[in-house]
Design a protein around this motif. Structure first.
Motif, mmCIF file in Angstrom:
data_model
loop_
_atom_site.group_PDB
_atom_site.id
_atom_site.type_symbol
_atom_site.label_atom_id
_atom_site.label_comp_id
_atom_site.label_asym_id
_atom_site.label_seq_id
_atom_site.Cartn_x
_atom_site.Cartn_y
_atom_site.Cartn_z
ATOM 1 N N GLY A 1 0.800 -1.210 0.000
ATOM 2 C CA GLY A 1 0.000 0.000 0.000
ATOM 3 C C GLY A 1 0.837 1.266 0.000
ATOM 4 O O GLY A 1 1.954 1.314 0.520
ATOM 5 N N ASN A 2 0.302 2.294 -0.636
ATOM 6 C CA ASN A 2 0.853 3.658 -0.590
ATOM 7 C C ASN A 2 2.323 3.735 -1.004
ATOM 8 O O ASN A 2 3.130 4.428 -0.377
ATOM 9 C CB ASN A 2 0.647 4.255 0.800
ATOM 10 C CG ASN A 2 -0.826 4.343 1.141
ATOM 11 O OD1 ASN A 2 -1.600 4.986 0.431
ATOM 12 N ND2 ASN A 2 -1.234 3.664 2.205
ATOM 13 N N TRP B 1 2.457 3.829 -9.082
ATOM 14 C CA TRP B 1 1.567 4.741 -8.352
ATOM 15 C C TRP B 1 1.243 5.955 -9.224
ATOM 16 O O TRP B 1 0.074 6.371 -9.318
ATOM 17 C CB TRP B 1 2.208 5.181 -7.043
ATOM 18 C CG TRP B 1 1.322 6.072 -6.225
ATOM 19 C CD1 TRP B 1 1.217 7.430 -6.328
ATOM 20 C CD2 TRP B 1 0.414 5.676 -5.205
ATOM 21 N NE1 TRP B 1 0.296 7.899 -5.426
ATOM 22 C CE2 TRP B 1 -0.213 6.845 -4.726
ATOM 23 C CE3 TRP B 1 0.061 4.443 -4.648
ATOM 24 C CZ2 TRP B 1 -1.171 6.821 -3.701
ATOM 25 C CZ3 TRP B 1 -0.893 4.423 -3.630
ATOM 26 C CH2 TRP B 1 -1.494 5.601 -3.169
ATOM 27 N N SER C 1 -3.925 1.240 -6.482
ATOM 28 C CA SER C 1 -3.557 0.292 -5.426
ATOM 29 C C SER C 1 -3.900 0.823 -4.043
ATOM 30 O O SER C 1 -4.227 0.050 -3.142
ATOM 31 C CB SER C 1 -2.073 -0.043 -5.507
ATOM 32 O OG SER C 1 -1.282 1.127 -5.445
ATOM 33 N N ASP D 1 -4.256 1.689 -0.374
ATOM 34 C CA ASP D 1 -3.690 1.027 0.807
ATOM 35 C C ASP D 1 -3.324 -0.424 0.541
ATOM 36 O O ASP D 1 -2.674 -1.050 1.383
ATOM 37 C CB ASP D 1 -4.698 1.057 1.956
ATOM 38 C CG ASP D 1 -4.903 2.447 2.534
ATOM 39 O OD1 ASP D 1 -3.928 3.210 2.608
ATOM 40 O OD2 ASP D 1 -6.046 2.756 2.911
ATOM 41 N N ALA D 2 -3.779 -0.967 -0.596
ATOM 42 C CA ALA D 2 -3.604 -2.388 -0.903
ATOM 43 C C ALA D 2 -4.022 -3.217 0.320
ATOM 44 O O ALA D 2 -5.059 -2.940 0.918
ATOM 45 C CB ALA D 2 -2.192 -2.676 -1.374
ATOM 46 N N ASP E 1 -2.300 -3.321 3.064
ATOM 47 C CA ASP E 1 -1.613 -2.699 4.206
ATOM 48 C C ASP E 1 -0.582 -3.633 4.832
ATOM 49 O O ASP E 1 -0.342 -3.615 6.037
ATOM 50 C CB ASP E 1 -2.617 -2.235 5.268
ATOM 51 C CG ASP E 1 -1.971 -1.330 6.316
ATOM 52 O OD1 ASP E 1 -1.039 -0.578 5.951
ATOM 53 O OD2 ASP E 1 -2.375 -1.387 7.495
ATOM 54 N N TYR F 1 -3.182 -6.601 -5.346
ATOM 55 C CA TYR F 1 -3.432 -5.670 -6.448
ATOM 56 C C TYR F 1 -2.790 -6.244 -7.702
ATOM 57 O O TYR F 1 -1.565 -6.268 -7.835
ATOM 58 C CB TYR F 1 -2.828 -4.307 -6.117
ATOM 59 C CG TYR F 1 -3.078 -3.253 -7.173
ATOM 60 C CD1 TYR F 1 -4.353 -2.746 -7.396
ATOM 61 C CD2 TYR F 1 -2.026 -2.745 -7.930
ATOM 62 C CE1 TYR F 1 -4.590 -1.766 -8.349
ATOM 63 C CE2 TYR F 1 -2.248 -1.761 -8.883
ATOM 64 C CZ TYR F 1 -3.531 -1.277 -9.090
ATOM 65 O OH TYR F 1 -3.746 -0.303 -10.040
#
Length: 389
Positions: free
Chosen positions: A22-23, A30, A44, A46-47, A49, A347
Motif C-alpha cells: 500500500g501507498n 503509483w 492500489s 492502501d492495498a 496494508d 493488487y
C-alpha cells in the motif's frame, strides 16, 4: 504414488511489495494509477496494508506449515530520489527479514518486482543505458539485507517487464495470446542489470537467479518455426541469460496456442480464470522442464497459482500442478521448491478483482481470513496429506 519431491524442498508462498504493502507513492506504478486519465480500473491505494501488517501475514504462513516466504523489497521506497537512500526503509525491510526468522520462516528476497522509482522511470527507465549502473547502485545498498535469505531473485519476470514497457507506450494491458514484442533496448539493459546484480549478490554468498515467465507456447502442426520466432524475444532470450546463475526461477499459469498466423487467445469453450486465462495446471511443470532444458540449472517454481473466487478450485488447480511437477521430478528434473502465488489476495496491476490469494482480507478493516487452500497446502508441505487424496 507417494509424494516424491526432494528433501529438503522449499515450500512457501510469494508476494510483491507494490501489490500488498500500500501507498507506494514514489513508484512509477503509483504515478500511473493516480493520473486523471489513467486507463487502469482502480489504484492500489492502501492495498492489503502489509507494510504495517507483515508480521500477521508471516505468522499465518508459518502456522499453516509453509516454511518459506518470497517477498520483494521496494526500490522506490529505499531510493525515493536518485542517490538518496532511506535508512528507515532499509530498517523496515530488515525487520521483515527478522520477523521471518522469528517465525521459523526462510526469506527469499526479490530485488525488483515490476515497480521502479518514479525518478528512474521519468528519466528513461530501463531504456536508458544508465539503468544498469543505477540498478547496481541500489543492489549494493541492499546487500546487507540479503545474507539471511535462502535465495535472491534479481528482477521478476524480466520478459513480462520488457513487454510492459512496450505496452505502456500505448497504455494497454498485457493479455495472454496478445503479447507485445518486448522492447529490445530494455531487454538488453535488463539482461546486463541482472548480470551485474548476480555478481554483487554472490559477494554475500547467497544463491541468485531470476524468475522468467514462460507462456507455454504450443504449436499447431507446421507452426513450429512460428513458435520459435515468436517465443525467442518473449522468453527464450531471458532463459538463455540465466545460464551461469545458481538456479532459474519459473512462473507459469496458462498456455498459449501458436498457429501459422500467430498466437490465439484462450479457446471460447475452455474453463477460464478471473484473468481470462485458460485453466491449465500442467503449465508450471512444462515451464520447469523448459527452464531446465535451456539453462541446465536447477529450477525453483517462484510463482504458480490461479485467480479464482472458488477456493476449492484453487486446491484442484494446485494439486494438479504439483502432480505434474512431481512427474517431472521423477523423470529427472532438479526441482528446488514450490512457491504459491500468492499468500494474499492482492493488487493485480490495475485491479483487485483477480483473487490469487491463500488469504483474503477485508478492504475496510484489513482483517485477514485464511482460506482452506492455505491449510491444505501447508498440510501437503508437512507431508500430512497426499497429492493423490
Amino acid at each position: 504414488m507417494p509424494l516424491t519431491f526432494p528433501d529438503p524442498f522449499v515450500w512457501g508462498a510469494a508476494t510483491a511489495a507494490h501489490q500488498i504493502e500500500g501507498n507506494n507513492v514514489n513508484s512509477d506504478w503509483w504515478a500511473r494509477e493516480v493520473t486523471p486519465d489513467s486507463t487502469l480500473a482502480e489504484p492500489s491505494g492502501d492495498a492489503a496494508d502489509s507494510y504495517h501488517r507483515y508480521a500477521e501475514d508471516i505468522r499465518l504462513l508459518a502456522e499453516s506449515g509453509l516454511t518459506s516466504y518470497r517477498f520483494s523489497i521496494e526500490w522506490a521506497r529505499i531510493e525515493p530520489a536518485e542517490g538518496m537512500f532511506s535508512r528507515a526503509e532499509l530498517d523496515h525491510y530488515r525487520r521483515v527479514v527478522q520477523c521471518c526468522l522469528d517465525h521459523g520462516v526462510t526469506p527469499l528476497i526479490t530485488l525488483h518486482h515490476f515497480t521502479s522509482p518514479r525518478w528512474f522511470a521519468e528519466d528513461g527507465g530501463w531504456t536508458d543505458p544508465r539503468s544498469v549502473e543505477r540498478f547496481a547502485r541500489y543492489v549494493e545498498r541492499v546487500l546487507p539485507l540479503l545474507d539471511a535469505a535462502s535465495h535472491v531473485f534479481t528482477i521478476n519476470e524480466p520478459n513480462i517487464l520488457a513487454m510492459m514497457i512496450t505496452a505502456a507506450k500505448g497504455e494497454e494491458q498485457l493479455q495472454a495470446g496478445t503479447m507485445h514484442a518486448p522492447d529490445p533496448v530494455a531487454t538488453q539493459h535488463l539482461v546486463a542489470a541482472h548480470r551485474r546484480a548476480v555478481e554483487l549478490v554472490r559477494t554475500v554468498g547467497v544463491p541468485v537467479g531470476w524468475p522468467v515467465a514462460p507462456q507455454q507456447f504450443f504449436a499447431d502442426p507446421g507452426a513450429e518455426e512460428v513458435l520459435r520466432e515468436y517465443a525467442y524475444p518473449r522468453e527464450t532470450v531471458f532463459l538463455e541469460a540465466a545460464r551461469g546463475d545458481d538456479f532459474v526461477g519459473v512462473q507459469a499459469y496458462t498456455r498459449t496456442r501458436i498457429t501459422l498466423d500467430g498466437p490465439l487467445p484462450a479457446p471460447e469453450d475452455s474453463e477460464k480464470t478471473l484473468t481470462g486465462w485458460e485453466y491449465y495446471p500442467a503449465a508450471i511443470a512444462e515451464a520447469a522442464r523448459l527452464g531446465h532444458e535451456i539453462t541446465g540449472l536447477p529450477v525453483l517454481v517462484s510463482e504458480n497459482g490461479i485467480a479464482t473466487a472458488d477456493d476449492a478450485r484453487r486446491i484442484d488447480y494446485t494439486r494438479d500442478a504439483l502432480r505434474a511437477l512431481r512427474a517431472e521430478v521423477e523423470a529427472g528434473l532438479p526441482l528446488i521448491g514450490y512457491l504459491h502465488w500468492s499468500l494474499l489476495d492482492n493488487y493485480e496491476w490495475g485491479s483487485f478483482a483477480p483473487t490469487f490469494g491463500l488469504v483474503a482480507w477485508d478492504p475496510e478493516t484489513f482483517e485477514r481470513t485464511p482460506k482452506p487452500s492455505l491449510g491444505w497446502l501447508g498440510s501437503v508441505a508437512r507431508g500430512e496429506i497426499s497429492l493423490d487424496d
